[in-house]
Motif scaffolding. Structure first.
Motif, short mmCIF file in Angstrom:
data_model
loop_
_atom_site.label_atom_id
_atom_site.label_comp_id
_atom_site.label_asym_id
_atom_site.label_seq_id
_atom_site.Cartn_x
_atom_site.Cartn_y
_atom_site.Cartn_z
N LEU A 132 -15.69 -21.94 -19.01
CA LEU A 132 -15.68 -22.38 -17.33
C LEU A 132 -15.56 -19.98 -16.91
CD1 LEU A 132 -14.10 -24.20 -15.36
CD2 LEU A 132 -16.34 -23.93 -15.58
N SER A 133 -15.12 -20.17 -18.71
CA SER A 133 -14.43 -18.55 -18.46
C SER A 133 -14.33 -18.20 -19.86
CB SER A 133 -12.92 -18.39 -18.36
OG SER A 133 -12.50 -19.52 -16.63
N PRO A 134 -15.55 -17.65 -20.24
CA PRO A 134 -16.11 -17.17 -21.45
C PRO A 134 -15.05 -15.67 -21.77
CG PRO A 134 -18.35 -17.04 -19.80
CD PRO A 134 -17.03 -17.86 -19.12
N SER A 135 -15.02 -14.68 -20.80
CA SER A 135 -14.72 -13.84 -21.49
C SER A 135 -14.50 -12.82 -20.24
CB SER A 135 -15.91 -13.34 -22.38
OG SER A 135 -16.97 -12.47 -21.32
N GLY A 136 -13.23 -11.70 -20.64
CA GLY A 136 -13.20 -10.69 -19.58
C GLY A 136 -11.83 -10.73 -18.72
N ALA A 137 -11.85 -10.41 -17.17
CA ALA A 137 -10.86 -10.80 -16.69
C ALA A 137 -10.84 -12.27 -16.09
CB ALA A 137 -11.44 -9.66 -15.25
N GLU A 138 -12.22 -12.54 -15.94
CA GLU A 138 -11.75 -14.11 -15.24
C GLU A 138 -11.36 -15.25 -16.59
OE1 GLU A 138 -14.97 -18.22 -13.55
OE2 GLU A 138 -16.09 -15.57 -14.46
N ARG A 139 -11.64 -14.83 -18.10
CA ARG A 139 -10.43 -15.62 -19.07
C ARG A 139 -8.96 -15.47 -18.54
NH1 ARG A 139 -11.71 -16.62 -25.20
NH2 ARG A 139 -12.90 -17.84 -24.43
N GLY A 140 -8.17 -14.70 -18.05
CA GLY A 140 -7.09 -13.89 -18.64
C GLY A 140 -6.62 -14.42 -17.39
N ARG A 141 -7.98 -14.15 -16.32
CA ARG A 141 -7.32 -15.52 -14.97
C ARG A 141 -6.52 -16.59 -15.09
NH1 ARG A 141 -10.36 -12.26 -12.14
NH2 ARG A 141 -12.08 -13.02 -12.13
#
Length: 498
Positions: free
Chosen positions: A135-144
């Motif tokens: 669902l959150s492959p990379s970037g800030a969204e993965r951090g969240r």
């Protein structure tokens, strides 16, 4: 076209992704809850089910043994059979086993049910983490997403102590298992209704489901499962039988031989359970090594802290559980702040700072006293430990799964959970042996409460030293790794531009 399958490459909208992440995080919370929920209720379980000292120990150990030994197999099964399918089956098995544990009237039935719980958890944890990373492959969204994962993992450990105390005092120990069964069934229903079915991702680049599907590495799986079983059994048994006990030594020797056999098998098989490509960036190896060291302290913390509160401070199960709330709150706060701290300070400084913060809290706990109080001896260090633990967990999980091929995501999730679980088993066995030895020596010239406290203080002091050393090791390992990756990217960019 199957209506349950989204089109390849289509990403759900943000509100939908948040709901899906919440469902998957609830599965992880359930697994972590079951790890600690029995700790505070062990005296009541022993009396209610008529357990001996050895049986009581195995109420905890049976779950950890099955969980730790089968995580790698669970992760690979999720990659090959479909992560949603394995997650649902794991939750169903987990719920059934929890119900069986609550209904158990004998030691054998209860211990067997806990082992089956561990089997279900070994399917749930890697499948849920792999789906969350999709669902959150990379970037800030993965951090969240990883922040949420860290928050529910820590909250599950602390929440298990709280919920175990509340349920045991209100309705009896059986309800700690009934509650887990109900929660698991509800999470399974939510996965069935909300999480879309997606095709299994090929583990080998270039393969598809229609052409040369990857085979399951049965020989490697059997070798590593038996090795981890021998290792975990030997370490957990050493806590009561001693490190020089014959069966303990045989089990540890068998584990070493089986691990060597596993490495030999993996180097020769094209369908290896842990393929070399998994370590292509170097981040997976570093993340798992540091996670093992973090785990060696994590599980022991939730073992010794409730014991000190109940056996020395005289707190009831309910009060002991409520005493875990500040730690859980600090854990959730640290998890939420982890991505922001990393963006500001970088990975190396964030991981090192988190581990040194946890070490400071553990060092503070090493000053507990037999005539102390919760406010003076437990509250402050719990907050520090919760903050450090959560930030380190989020960053190390990210290290261990970032850059992994999509088809190996479940295996990567199983591997990082395995290292944390096995590291925790090793740490708990060593620290429990240390605490018991110090207590036995102190009992010759101190009161019972003072001797117990001396043992707990020693365990917390060694834990602080391990965390401080791990923080320094992170500097040595992560910084060169980041520089190597940067140089590699620069080289690739030059080759492309030329």
């Amino acid at each position: 076209m199957n209506p349950q399958r989204p089109l390849p490459g289509r990403t759900p909208p943000a509100p939908r992704r948040a709901v899906l992440l919440g469902v998957l995080a609830a599965a992880q919370f359930t697994v972590m809850l079951a790890t600690s929920i029995v700790n505070v209720a062990l005296p009541q379980i022993r009396a209610g089910a008529g357990l001996s000292d050895g049986d009581t120990t195995w109420v905890v150990n049976a779950y950890g043994l099955a969980f730790g030994a089968l995580l790698l197999a669970g992760g690979r099964a999720a990659d090959m059979l479909g992560r949603r399918r394995v997650l649902i089956l794991g939750l169903a098995l987990f719920a059934a086993a929890s119900l069986g544990a609550g209904l158990a009237s004998s030691a054998g039935t209860l211990i067997a049910a806990r082992a089956v719980q561990g089997l279900g958890a070994a399917a749930i944890a890697p499948a849920a983490l792999a789906l969350a990373m999709e669902l959150s492959p990379s970037g800030a969204e993965r951090g969240r997403a990883l922040a949420v994962w860290g928050a529910v993992s820590g909250a599950g450990g602390a929440g298990g102590v709280l919920l175990g105390g509340v349920l045991t005092q209100a309705w009896g120990w059986s309800w700690i298992f009934y509650c887990v069964a109900i929660g698991s069934a509800l999470v399974a229903a939510a996965v069935v209704l909300l999480v879309p079915a997606v095709p299994a991702v090929p583990a080998v680049p270039g393969r598809t489901a229609d052409r040369e599907p990857a085979k399951f590495d049965l020989l490697g799986t059997a070798a590593v499962t038996l090795a981890l079983t021998s290792l975990v059994w030997g370490l957990t048994t050493a806590r009561s039988a001693g490190w020089t006990d014959g069966p303990v030594l045989y089990a540890l020797a068998a584990a070493a031989l089986l691990l060597a056999l596993f490495v030999r098998i993996e180097l020769r098989r094209p369908n290896a359970l842990i393929p070399p490509r998994l370590f292509g960036t170097g981040r997976v190896a570093v993340g798992n090594l540091l996670m093992a060291l973090l785990g060696s302290i994590w599980i022991a913390l939730f073992f010794f802290l409730p014991l000190y509160q109940q056996q020395v401070l005289g707190a009831s199960p309910l009060v002991t559980g409520l005493g875990q709330l500040p730690l859980a709150a600090a854990n959730m706060l640290g998890s939420a702040l982890a991505p922001r701290v990393r963006r500001r300070l970088g990975t190396t400084a964030t991981v090192t700072g988190a581990m040194l913060t946890e070490a400071a809290g553990l060092l503070w706990l090493s000053r507990i006293s037999a005539d102390g109080s919760y406010l003076a001896d437990v509250l402050g260090p719990s907050v520090l430990v919760g903050l450090g633990l959560s930030v380190a967990f989020v960053q190390l999980t990210d290290l261990a799964v970032e850059g992994v091929p999509p088809g190996d995501a479940g295996l990567a999730g199983g591997l990082v959970n395995t290292t944390r679980q096995v590291g925790g088993t090793v740490g708990l066995a060593a620290l429990a042996t240390l605490a018991g030895s110090v207590t036995a020596h102190a009992a010759t010239h101190q009161s019972h409460l003072q001797a117990l406290t001396a043992g707990y203080r020693a365990a917390f002091a060694v834990s602080a030293a391990v965390m401080a050393a791990t923080g320094l090791l992170a500097v040595v390992l992560i910084r060169p790794l980041r520089q190597s990756l940067l140089n590699r990217r620069i080289t690739i960019q030059k080759e492309v531009s030329s």
